[in-house]
Design an enzyme around this catalytic site. Structure first.
Site, short mmCIF file in Angstrom:
data_model
loop_
_atom_site.label_atom_id
_atom_site.label_comp_id
_atom_site.label_asym_id
_atom_site.label_seq_id
_atom_site.Cartn_x
_atom_site.Cartn_y
_atom_site.Cartn_z
N ASP A 271 -2.78 -10.20 -2.68
CA ASP A 271 -3.27 -10.09 -1.30
C ASP A 271 -5.06 -9.53 -1.56
O ASP A 271 -5.41 -9.24 -2.65
CB ASP A 271 -2.75 -8.59 -0.75
CG ASP A 271 -2.92 -8.44 0.55
OD1 ASP A 271 -2.27 -8.78 1.50
OD2 ASP A 271 -3.98 -7.64 0.72
N HIS B 15 0.79 -1.06 -0.17
CA HIS B 15 -0.13 0.03 0.16
C HIS B 15 0.84 1.49 -0.13
O HIS B 15 0.00 2.22 -0.21
CB HIS B 15 -0.98 0.03 1.31
CG HIS B 15 -1.98 -0.92 1.23
ND1 HIS B 15 -2.92 -0.97 0.29
CD2 HIS B 15 -2.33 -1.84 2.09
CE1 HIS B 15 -3.79 -2.22 0.43
NE2 HIS B 15 -3.39 -2.60 1.65
N ASP C 297 -4.48 -12.89 3.39
CA ASP C 297 -6.02 -12.37 3.98
C ASP C 297 -7.05 -12.74 3.22
O ASP C 297 -8.33 -12.36 3.35
CB ASP C 297 -5.78 -11.05 4.27
CG ASP C 297 -5.28 -10.10 3.14
OD1 ASP C 297 -4.95 -10.77 2.16
OD2 ASP C 297 -4.92 -8.92 3.38
N HIS D 115 -6.50 -7.40 -0.36
CA HIS D 115 -6.51 -5.58 -0.61
C HIS D 115 -5.62 -5.15 -1.86
O HIS D 115 -4.68 -5.72 -1.71
CB HIS D 115 -6.15 -4.95 0.69
CG HIS D 115 -7.12 -5.37 1.95
ND1 HIS D 115 -6.56 -6.22 2.84
CD2 HIS D 115 -8.23 -4.97 2.06
CE1 HIS D 115 -7.44 -6.52 3.58
NE2 HIS D 115 -8.71 -5.60 3.50
#
Length: 349
Positions: free
Chosen positions: A203, A167, A292, A205
């Protein structure tokens, strides 16, 4: 496979993050890496190494100097405002949104923290800079190990780095990330003499930082499978129509998927992403390995099961490329080690 481990990751240990107006305990905790390390000791996939320290010049291959200078001195500035701040984490509270200037560097600490961040869920602590820098060293060392490998020697490595990185942009942090480990690995591979490197981000996200760093470049293909940003963090990037810009047009590929996606559908999209990597002609692959996507993850919404991660590793191995794995998300702490090592074992056959 060589595994590069961050021995000082625990120095970054956030107390709280902001979630829906409340301070809640952080989901990104040191136990995440510790569980992976324990599972690697139980089921070794290769040799374990501690990387040498990374230089600022190496970090500047991806990140701006003024951002790095901020991270390096942020905790001391925070405590200098009030000695009592040593007992609480620093969280941003103001941001330069639309119509605000981004080229100025205010003297006020809170203003500069907002300039270099995009959420209030990423606490900066006394040890954040040290831990993040050591995590970046893991990624760079893993990439160097892969770049120097031969057909007769291991050409695969795992950066067991923490805090995560995908991120983080060239000059901003958020999503628990401060330095973009995957981007640093990519740049290291390119600096070693390769010409085309692909990023595969699995991931839950979207890796908004990785996308933004390479969005206008044609030497890096970024492929991401993630929760649909219409409902999932980081909300404002990760849509299918984001294809790159300028020289990078066509070299960014997003696969947003609905909450509840189970492994059969997810695996089909993974194959589409790997086919794009093949068409690109990548000479090496960097995998942002977030687990995740697990059905029990407390802040995510896919439905992959522990046994599925063996097949994830097998599918990535089918690309037949020198590969650097970077540890990203995964917040079902008790299962994170098993799931990560399942990917690595599946990859190694």
């Amino acid at each position: 496979m060589q595994v590069f481990h961050n021995p000082v990751h625990h120095l970054h240990q956030g107390r709280h993050e902001m979630f829906r107006g409340r301070l809640v305990p952080c989901h990104e905790v040191p136990d995440r890496l510790d569980h992976v390390l324990a599972e690697l000791q139980r089921r070794p996939v290769g040799s374990l190494h501690t990387p040498p320290e990374v230089t600022i010049a190496e970090l500047e291959r991806i990140h701006s100097r003024r951002y790095l200078d901020f991270l390096a001195g942020a905790w001391d500035e925070w405590v200098a405002l009030d000695p009592a701040n040593a007992e609480i984490d620093a969280l941003p509270s103001v941001w330069p949104t639309r119509s605000f200037r981004h080229d100025v560097l205010p003297d006020n600490f809170a203003a500069r923290m907002g300039l270099f961040s995009f959420d209030a869920g990423t606490p900066l602590t006394a040890g954040t800079w040290t831990a993040a820098r050591a995590g970046a060293a893991c990624a760079i060392s893993a990439a160097r190990a892969v770049a120097s490998g031969t057909a007769a020697a291991p050409r695969h490595a795992f950066a067991l780095s923490r805090p995560p990185g995908h991120h983080a942009g060239a000059d901003f942090f958020g999503g628990y990330c401060f330095l973009n480990n995957a981007a640093l690995a990519v740049q290291t591979l390119l600096d070693s003499g390769l010409h085309r490197v692909a990023v595969l981000d699995v991931d839950y996200h979207h890796g908004n930082g990785t996308q933004s760093i390479f969005y206008e470049r044609s030497d890096v293909l970024t492929v991401s499978l993630h929760g649909d940003p219409r409902t999932e963090y980081p909300f404002f990037l990760g849509y299918a129509d984001e294809r790159g810009a300028g020289p990078g047009l066509g070299y960014n590929l997003n696969f947003p998927l609905p909450r509840g996606t189970a492994f059969p559908a997810w695996r089909q999209v993974l194959q589409s992403g790997l086919e794009a990597v093949r068409r690109f002609g990548a000479q090496a692959l960097v995998v942002s390995l977030g687990v995740d996507t697990f059905e029990g993850d407390p802040i995510s919404g896919f439905a992959l099961r522990t046994a599925d991660y063996l097949q994830v590793g097998q599918a990535i191995a089918s690309a037949g490329l020198p590969t650097v794995f970077i540890f990203e998300g995964g917040y079902a702490v008790a299962e994170v080690g098993i799931n990560v090592v399942n990917v690595l074992q599946g990859f190694g056959g």
